[in-house]
Enzyme design. Structure first.
Site, PDB file in Angstrom:
ATOM      1  N   LYS A 155       2.010   2.538  -4.112  1.00 46.13           N
ATOM      2  CA  LYS A 155       0.979   1.489  -4.081  1.00 46.13           C
ATOM      3  C   LYS A 155      -0.412   2.043  -3.780  1.00 46.13           C
ATOM      4  O   LYS A 155      -1.401   1.460  -4.170  1.00 46.13           O
ATOM      5  CB  LYS A 155       1.344   0.461  -3.007  1.00 46.13           C
ATOM      6  CG  LYS A 155       2.357  -0.544  -3.491  1.00 46.13           C
ATOM      7  CD  LYS A 155       2.415  -1.703  -2.517  1.00 46.13           C
ATOM      8  CE  LYS A 155       3.546  -2.641  -2.873  1.00 46.13           C
ATOM      9  NZ  LYS A 155       4.310  -3.053  -1.716  1.00 46.13           N
ATOM     10  N   ARG A 156      -0.450   3.147  -3.063  1.00 43.17           N
ATOM     11  CA  ARG A 156      -1.748   3.764  -2.746  1.00 43.17           C
ATOM     12  C   ARG A 156      -2.535   4.084  -4.007  1.00 43.17           C
ATOM     13  O   ARG A 156      -3.750   4.165  -3.993  1.00 43.17           O
ATOM     14  CB  ARG A 156      -1.537   5.087  -1.997  1.00 43.17           C
ATOM     15  CG  ARG A 156      -1.197   4.955  -0.555  1.00 43.17           C
ATOM     16  CD  ARG A 156      -1.139   6.304   0.118  1.00 43.17           C
ATOM     17  NE  ARG A 156      -0.145   7.198  -0.492  1.00 43.17           N
ATOM     18  CZ  ARG A 156      -0.429   8.356  -1.048  1.00 43.17           C
ATOM     19  NH1 ARG A 156      -1.672   8.781  -1.098  1.00 43.17           N
ATOM     20  NH2 ARG A 156       0.521   9.104  -1.567  1.00 43.17           N
TER      21      ARG A 156
END
Ligand code: GLU
Length: 481
Positions: free
Chosen positions: A251-252
């Site tokens: 998700k980063r």
């Protein structure tokens, strides 16, 4: 060769990740290319982490991508995927067979005992693995004290396991590095490695195509095939997808859920095309129709090194697909996006299908996502718009406003209000004033759209109609600047 059969086997513990979607896609493309079968199997034996919502969103994402699967039990309507939770009896039967043949045994060591031994092994500098203490117990399910038992596979100490991986080439493992791993837990649930082998055999899988994070599981699975005396499928382990910093995609690095891309205004064929190229190539070709992907796909062309996910490239590709999409399809897809951009249902209905489609044709050239197309075309609908104050200040100077005012009066007097008559009028006026067309058009653009960038304004004005144009222009002329 027998008919190719492959599967995608997600665990329903979250949404469909782009990495999972790529695995599904490669299986699907391989099956379609080989005229084989693509099976969907939901691996839901981890009752604590598996949810029906997750299964539903995974299926929705696969359907959105167009990755249709070929068979499965009928589950209330369309052909449902296989679910491991429905197949527990099969795993028990196979475990029993291994127990009966002396190839598996019950183990009653408690988690606390195992943990204490693990710690002791680490302290002694040896690798913590099950020490085989319960091997002699054999087919006896419970100890004298009736403790719950797990079933472990009896794994030999010697030998080499070799995988002829279709992506990575030969990979070797020492059997001695494996310990007697668990097949059935004390609650009767199968472990991943056990259920996957039973299912891959019973479902007739010829190839197992999955992420290379599973390579370490493969030797255990091979040992199991051997213990069951069953044919071993071909393996193809696909390299992981990385983020720009070369760590595993998460998700980063941006959205990783397939359905998030749907919500952000991506077209499924753009996502499919992008994922297909993420680890597979066919010369320098970037854009493929679905038929081309099916026609060209082969495991030999899957790269050995991890691919880097590039959201900018995906967005570019999506823009290419938006440009090529038919206006009626885009118009249908855009409706919720216009709603989200603040267009009211009445505003949408008031525009009418035909005008909506003509408008989409004007905007699809430069939009990279449906979200962008909806928000950039928002001003064409009636109602208040957001105005870029800096643009108004710069472009709508008192002089420009005066010109807009004069021109508006001339437009009003036009016998017909079309893109052509408007363009002729603007050109004539610009020539008479000795200025460039753009110097006349730009103040109109800012007055109409609130922004400095839009598709050509004459067809847009025609679409909006004179009344809407006049209202918008008056609103802009009343503003400061
Ligand atoms: N359920 C496993 C996963 O989601 C499947 C692995 C496999 O394809 O064997 O990673």
């Amino acid at each position: 060769m027998s008919k190719v059969r492959v599967r995608f086997a997600p665990s329903p513990t979250g949404y469909l990740h782009v990495g999972g979607a790529r695995t599904a896609l490669y299986n699907w493309l391989f099956a379609r290319h080989e005229k084989g079968d693509f099976i969907l199997r939901i691996e839901d034996t981890d009752a604590e982490r598996s949810t029906d919502e997750s299964t539903t969103t995974i299926l929705e994402a696969l359907r959105w991508l167009g990755l249709d699967w070929d068979e499965g039990p009928e589950v209330g309507g369309p052909v449902g995927p296989y679910r491991q939770a429905d197949r527990l009896k099969l795993y028990h039967d196979y475990a029993q067979r291994l127990l009966d043949e002396g190839k598996a045994y019950y183990c009653i060591c408690t988690p606390e005992e195992l943990e204490a031994r693990r710690k002791a092994a680490l302290a002694a500098g040896t690798s913590p693995r099950y020490d085989g203490r319960c091997r002699q117990r054999g087919n006896d399910p419970a100890g004298a004290d009736g403790r719950g038992a797990v079933v472990r596979l009896l794994v030999g100490e010697e030998g080499t396991i070799e995988i002829a991986d279709l992506v990575h080439g030969p990979i070797r493992f020492e059997t001695g590095d494996l310990d007697d791993f668990i097949l059935l837990r004390s609650d009767g649930m199968p472990t991943y490695n056990f259920a996957v082998v039973v299912d891959d055999v019973l479902m007739g899988m010829t190839h197992v195509i999955r992420g290379d994070d599973h390579i370490s599981n493969t030797p255990r699975q091979i040992v199991l095939y051997e213990a069951l005396d069953l044919p071993i499928p071909h393996f193809a382990h696909i390299p992981m997808i990385l983020g720009a910093d070369r760590s595993r995609l998460s998700k980063r690095h941006g959205a990783t859920s397939v359905l998030a891309y749907q919500q952000m205004g991506y077209l499924p064929e753009a996502v499919v095309n992008y994922l297909a190229r993420l680890g597979w190539s066919y010369g320098d070709q970037e854009i493929f129709t679905q038929d081309e992907l099916v026609g060209y796909f082969s495991l030999e062309r899957v790269g050995k090194t991890p691919a880097v996910f590039d959201p900018v490239k995906l967005e570019w590709l999506n823009g290419q697909y938006i440009k090529r999409a038919s206006a009626d399809r885009l118009t249908a897809l855009l409706k919720p996006f216009w709603g989200a951009a603040g267009v009211s249902p009445e505003g949408l209905a008031g525009m009418g299908e035909d005008r909506l489609q003509r408008m989409v044709c004007l905007f699809q050239e430069r939009a990279r996502t449906l979200t962008e197309l909806a928000s950039s075309s928002r001003f064409v609908f009636d109602g208040k718009i957001e105005r870029d104050a800096a643009a108004a200040l710069k472009v709508l100077t008192p002089e420009a406003k005066a010109r807009v005012r004069t021109l508006a009066a001339e437009i009003e007097a036009l016998p017909t209000f079309t893109a052509e008559t408007l363009e002729t009028l603007f050109r004539t006026r610009a020539a008479a004033l000795g200025i460039k067309l753009v110097d006349l058009a730009q103040p109109f653009r800012v007055a109409l759209s609130g922004k400095t960038v839009s598709p050509p304004i004459f067809p847009i004005m025609e679409l909006m109609g004179w009344n809407a144009v006049r209202r918008r222009v008056e609103e802009a002329l009343e503003g400061e600047g």
